[in-house]
Design a protein around this motif. Structure first.
Motif, PDB file in Angstrom:
ATOM      1  N   TYR A  87       0.857  -1.176   0.000  1.00 47.38           N
ATOM      2  CA  TYR A  87       0.000   0.000   0.000  1.00 47.38           C
ATOM      3  C   TYR A  87       0.893   1.226   0.000  1.00 47.38           C
ATOM      4  CZ  TYR A  87      -3.893  -3.017   1.540  1.00 47.38           C
ATOM      5  OH  TYR A  87      -4.851  -4.000   1.635  1.00 47.38           O
ATOM      6  N   GLY A  88       0.706   2.095  -0.978  1.00 43.25           N
ATOM      7  CA  GLY A  88       1.398   3.368  -1.016  1.00 43.25           C
ATOM      8  C   GLY A  88       0.453   4.496  -0.643  1.00 43.25           C
ATOM      9  N   PRO A  89       0.920   5.741  -0.675  1.00 46.23           N
ATOM     10  CA  PRO A  89       0.068   6.881  -0.319  1.00 46.23           C
ATOM     11  C   PRO A  89      -1.237   6.904  -1.117  1.00 46.23           C
ATOM     12  CG  PRO A  89       2.354   7.568  -0.473  1.00 46.23           C
ATOM     13  CD  PRO A  89       2.306   6.159  -0.967  1.00 46.23           C
ATOM     14  N   GLY A  90      -2.334   7.088  -0.396  1.00 45.35           N
ATOM     15  CA  GLY A  90      -3.646   7.135  -1.022  1.00 45.35           C
ATOM     16  C   GLY A  90      -4.310   5.779  -1.184  1.00 45.35           C
ATOM     17  N   GLN A  91      -3.618   4.699  -0.811  1.00 45.90           N
ATOM     18  CA  GLN A  91      -4.182   3.366  -0.982  1.00 45.90           C
ATOM     19  C   GLN A  91      -4.642   2.792   0.359  1.00 45.90           C
ATOM     20  OE1 GLN A  91      -0.893   1.380  -3.061  1.00 45.90           O
ATOM     21  NE2 GLN A  91      -2.052   1.519  -4.965  1.00 45.90           N
ATOM     22  N   GLY A  92      -5.688   1.982   0.307  1.00 53.25           N
ATOM     23  CA  GLY A  92      -6.231   1.331   1.492  1.00 53.25           C
ATOM     24  C   GLY A  92      -7.211   0.255   1.045  1.00 53.25           C
ATOM     25  N   PHE A  93      -7.846  -0.371   2.015  1.00 47.81           N
ATOM     26  CA  PHE A  93      -8.804  -1.449   1.730  1.00 47.81           C
ATOM     27  C   PHE A  93      -9.976  -1.244   2.675  1.00 47.81           C
ATOM     28  CE2 PHE A  93      -8.752  -6.261   0.500  1.00 47.81           C
ATOM     29  CZ  PHE A  93     -10.086  -6.191   0.145  1.00 47.81           C
ATOM     30  N   GLY A  94     -11.118  -0.849   2.118  1.00 48.64           N
ATOM     31  CA  GLY A  94     -12.278  -0.539   2.933  1.00 48.64           C
ATOM     32  C   GLY A  94     -12.808  -1.742   3.698  1.00 48.64           C
ATOM     33  N   THR A  95     -13.750  -1.493   4.584  1.00 53.98           N
ATOM     34  CA  THR A  95     -14.301  -2.529   5.460  1.00 53.98           C
ATOM     35  C   THR A  95     -14.898  -3.676   4.641  1.00 53.98           C
ATOM     36  OG1 THR A  95     -14.804  -0.853   7.126  1.00 53.98           O
ATOM     37  CG2 THR A  95     -15.917  -2.971   7.327  1.00 53.98           C
ATOM     38  N   HIS A  96     -14.534  -4.898   5.013  1.00 47.91           N
ATOM     39  CA  HIS A  96     -14.988  -6.075   4.281  1.00 47.91           C
ATOM     40  C   HIS A  96     -14.835  -7.323   5.150  1.00 47.91           C
ATOM     41  CE1 HIS A  96     -10.632  -6.095   3.758  1.00 47.91           C
ATOM     42  NE2 HIS A  96     -10.720  -7.386   3.475  1.00 47.91           N
ATOM     43  N   ILE A  97     -15.414  -8.416   4.697  1.00 48.56           N
ATOM     44  CA  ILE A  97     -15.190  -9.749   5.265  1.00 48.56           C
ATOM     45  C   ILE A  97     -14.638 -10.619   4.142  1.00 48.56           C
ATOM     46  CG2 ILE A  97     -16.299 -11.847   6.142  1.00 48.56           C
ATOM     47  CD1 ILE A  97     -18.171 -10.165   7.750  1.00 48.56           C
ATOM     48  N   ASP A  98     -13.622 -11.393   4.446  1.00 51.23           N
ATOM     49  CA  ASP A  98     -13.007 -12.241   3.437  1.00 51.23           C
ATOM     50  C   ASP A  98     -13.980 -13.320   2.976  1.00 51.23           C
ATOM     51  OD1 ASP A  98     -10.586 -10.850   3.635  1.00 51.23           O
ATOM     52  OD2 ASP A  98      -9.881 -12.128   5.264  1.00 51.23           O
ATOM     53  N   ASN A  99     -13.808 -13.759   1.727  1.00 56.65           N
ATOM     54  CA  ASN A  99     -14.634 -14.852   1.202  1.00 56.65           C
ATOM     55  C   ASN A  99     -14.522 -16.075   2.109  1.00 56.65           C
ATOM     56  OD1 ASN A  99     -15.253 -13.205  -0.935  1.00 56.65           O
ATOM     57  ND2 ASN A  99     -13.948 -14.263  -2.407  1.00 56.65           N
ATOM     58  N   ALA A 100     -15.623 -16.788   2.273  1.00 59.77           N
ATOM     59  CA  ALA A 100     -15.649 -17.953   3.162  1.00 59.77           C
ATOM     60  C   ALA A 100     -14.779 -19.088   2.636  1.00 59.77           C
ATOM     61  CB  ALA A 100     -17.082 -18.451   3.342  1.00 59.77           C
ATOM     62  N   VAL A 101     -14.641 -19.189   1.317  1.00 57.50           N
ATOM     63  CA  VAL A 101     -13.853 -20.254   0.699  1.00 57.50           C
ATOM     64  C   VAL A 101     -12.935 -19.630  -0.338  1.00 57.50           C
ATOM     65  CG1 VAL A 101     -13.935 -22.377  -0.676  1.00 57.50           C
ATOM     66  CG2 VAL A 101     -15.691 -21.949   1.058  1.00 57.50           C
ATOM     67  N   ARG A 102     -11.684 -20.048  -0.349  1.00 56.34           N
ATOM     68  CA  ARG A 102     -10.716 -19.595  -1.348  1.00 56.34           C
ATOM     69  C   ARG A 102     -10.198 -20.808  -2.111  1.00 56.34           C
ATOM     70  NH1 ARG A 102      -9.974 -13.934  -1.836  1.00 56.34           N
ATOM     71  NH2 ARG A 102      -8.256 -14.651  -3.133  1.00 56.34           N
ATOM     72  N   GLN A 103      -9.893 -20.574  -3.372  1.00 59.55           N
ATOM     73  CA  GLN A 103      -9.334 -21.635  -4.196  1.00 59.55           C
ATOM     74  C   GLN A 103      -7.909 -21.268  -4.576  1.00 59.55           C
ATOM     75  OE1 GLN A 103     -11.834 -23.635  -7.135  1.00 59.55           O
ATOM     76  NE2 GLN A 103     -10.223 -23.355  -8.660  1.00 59.55           N
ATOM     77  N   GLY A 104      -6.967 -22.141  -4.258  1.00 60.28           N
ATOM     78  CA  GLY A 104      -5.566 -21.876  -4.524  1.00 60.28           C
ATOM     79  C   GLY A 104      -5.195 -22.140  -5.969  1.00 60.28           C
ATOM     80  N   ARG A 105      -3.911 -21.904  -6.274  1.00 64.86           N
ATOM     81  CA  ARG A 105      -3.418 -22.056  -7.638  1.00 64.86           C
ATOM     82  C   ARG A 105      -3.628 -23.478  -8.163  1.00 64.86           C
ATOM     83  NH1 ARG A 105       0.755 -18.666  -5.431  1.00 64.86           N
ATOM     84  NH2 ARG A 105       1.892 -20.531  -4.781  1.00 64.86           N
ATOM     85  N   GLY A 106      -3.493 -24.468  -7.276  1.00 64.98           N
ATOM     86  CA  GLY A 106      -3.652 -25.856  -7.699  1.00 64.98           C
ATOM     87  C   GLY A 106      -5.089 -26.324  -7.744  1.00 64.98           C
ATOM     88  N   GLY A 107      -6.042 -25.430  -7.438  1.00 64.30           N
ATOM     89  CA  GLY A 107      -7.447 -25.790  -7.481  1.00 64.30           C
ATOM     90  C   GLY A 107      -8.013 -26.253  -6.149  1.00 64.30           C
ATOM     91  N   GLU A 108      -7.158 -26.464  -5.135  1.00 65.71           N
ATOM     92  CA  GLU A 108      -7.652 -26.922  -3.845  1.00 65.71           C
ATOM     93  C   GLU A 108      -8.387 -25.796  -3.127  1.00 65.71           C
ATOM     94  OE1 GLU A 108      -6.031 -29.366   0.053  1.00 65.71           O
ATOM     95  OE2 GLU A 108      -4.674 -27.976  -0.961  1.00 65.71           O
ATOM     96  N   ARG A 109      -9.529 -26.120  -2.565  1.00 61.48           N
ATOM     97  CA  ARG A 109     -10.316 -25.125  -1.835  1.00 61.48           C
ATOM     98  C   ARG A 109     -10.045 -25.240  -0.336  1.00 61.48           C
ATOM     99  NH1 ARG A 109     -13.952 -27.017  -5.785  1.00 61.48           N
ATOM    100  NH2 ARG A 109     -14.737 -25.360  -7.168  1.00 61.48           N
ATOM    101  N   ILE A 110     -10.033 -24.086   0.333  1.00 64.12           N
ATOM    102  CA  ILE A 110      -9.932 -24.098   1.786  1.00 64.12           C
ATOM    103  C   ILE A 110     -10.996 -23.174   2.372  1.00 64.12           C
ATOM    104  CG2 ILE A 110      -7.432 -24.417   1.573  1.00 64.12           C
ATOM    105  CD1 ILE A 110      -7.207 -21.682   3.080  1.00 64.12           C
ATOM    106  N   ARG A 111     -11.457 -23.498   3.548  1.00 60.05           N
ATOM    107  CA  ARG A 111     -12.387 -22.664   4.305  1.00 60.05           C
ATOM    108  C   ARG A 111     -11.551 -21.657   5.091  1.00 60.05           C
ATOM    109  NH1 ARG A 111     -14.383 -26.471   7.334  1.00 60.05           N
ATOM    110  NH2 ARG A 111     -13.118 -25.892   9.132  1.00 60.05           N
ATOM    111  N   THR A 112     -11.909 -20.389   5.019  1.00 64.61           N
ATOM    112  CA  THR A 112     -11.076 -19.336   5.608  1.00 64.61           C
ATOM    113  C   THR A 112     -11.473 -19.085   7.065  1.00 64.61           C
ATOM    114  OG1 THR A 112     -12.563 -17.635   4.720  1.00 64.61           O
ATOM    115  CG2 THR A 112     -10.674 -18.256   3.367  1.00 64.61           C
TER     116      THR A 112
END
Length: 225
Positions: A87-112
């Motif tokens: 993050y540089g000047p002027g950058q940020g990430f507004g309020t959020h909740i992460d996705n419940a499930v993410r899929q990695g590069r190999g296709g494997e899913r994990i619960r966050t």
């Protein structure tokens, strides 16, 4: 449970990592954001297949598997390959909740179940950029020393405040725990910590065996494998 993990990397290691990141090529951080998160996400990220991202991600995971505090608190089953952002000047990430499930590069899913941020910038090197997590006691603003990490529930509302000076480098990722519920993980962690303390203070106390048995029986009741 909100937990600081000190010195996952030493200050010297974090400095070398930061120097490498300063010379890397970056892409728009929206590349790995979900639909809602993309509206709030304003940062840059190393491409997931970037050699430095892979090398650093592997180093983070290796340190975590060898870190007793992380292992006791997270009870990890799977760790999502860490992503690297800045993050540089002027950058940020507004309020959020992460996705419940993410899929990695190999296709494997994990619960966050758990989210983790590893800081690579010294806090005095940038203004703003605090990781702000909504906790039961109110908002917790976190800005740790380079090399430290913070572990918190993936269910938490959180944001990264806008950086107004300097650059904030960090790794972030998710863990699927053997124990799904945060309240259960917290209880197990507190119990494990107490057992470890008693084992140091009164190593031959007969109740330690019973307490350890109770811990493992609770773990056996709640664990998902």
């Amino acid at each position: 449970m909100l937990l600081q993990i000190p010195q996952l990397f030493s200050r010297q290691e974090a400095q070398r990592i930061r120097q490498a990141l300063e010379n890397a090529e970056w892409i728009d951080g929206k590349a790995t954001a979900g639909y809602q998160s993309a509206k709030a996400k304003h940062n840059e990220q190393l491409a997931e297949d970037h050699p430095l991202a892979r090398e650093l991600g592997e180093a983070v995971v290796q340190r975590l598997w060898g870190n007793p505090l992380f292992m006791a608190a997270a009870l990890p089953a799977k760790i999502f390959p860490p992503l690297i952002n800045r993050y540089g000047p002027g950058q940020g990430f507004g309020t959020h909740i992460d996705n419940a499930v993410r899929q990695g590069r190999g296709g494997e899913r994990i619960r966050t179940d758990l989210s983790t941020t590893v800081f690579f910038s010294e806090p005095e090197g940038y203004d703003g950029g605090e990781l702000e997590i909504q906790d039961t006691y109110g908002p917790q603003r976190i800005k740790l020393a380079a090399g430290d990490a913070v572990l918190y529930p993936g269910t938490s509302l959180h944001k990264v405040n806008e950086v107004t000076r300097g650059t904030r480098y960090a790794a972030f990722f998710w863990t699927q725990s053997l124990v799904r519920e945060d309240a259960q993980r917290t209880l197990l962690f507190e119990m494990d910590s107490a057992i470890q303390a008693l084992a140091c203070e009164v190593p031959d106390h007969p109740s330690l065996v019973r307490l350890t048995g109770a811990y493992h029986n609770l773990l056996r009741r709640w664990v998902e494998v």
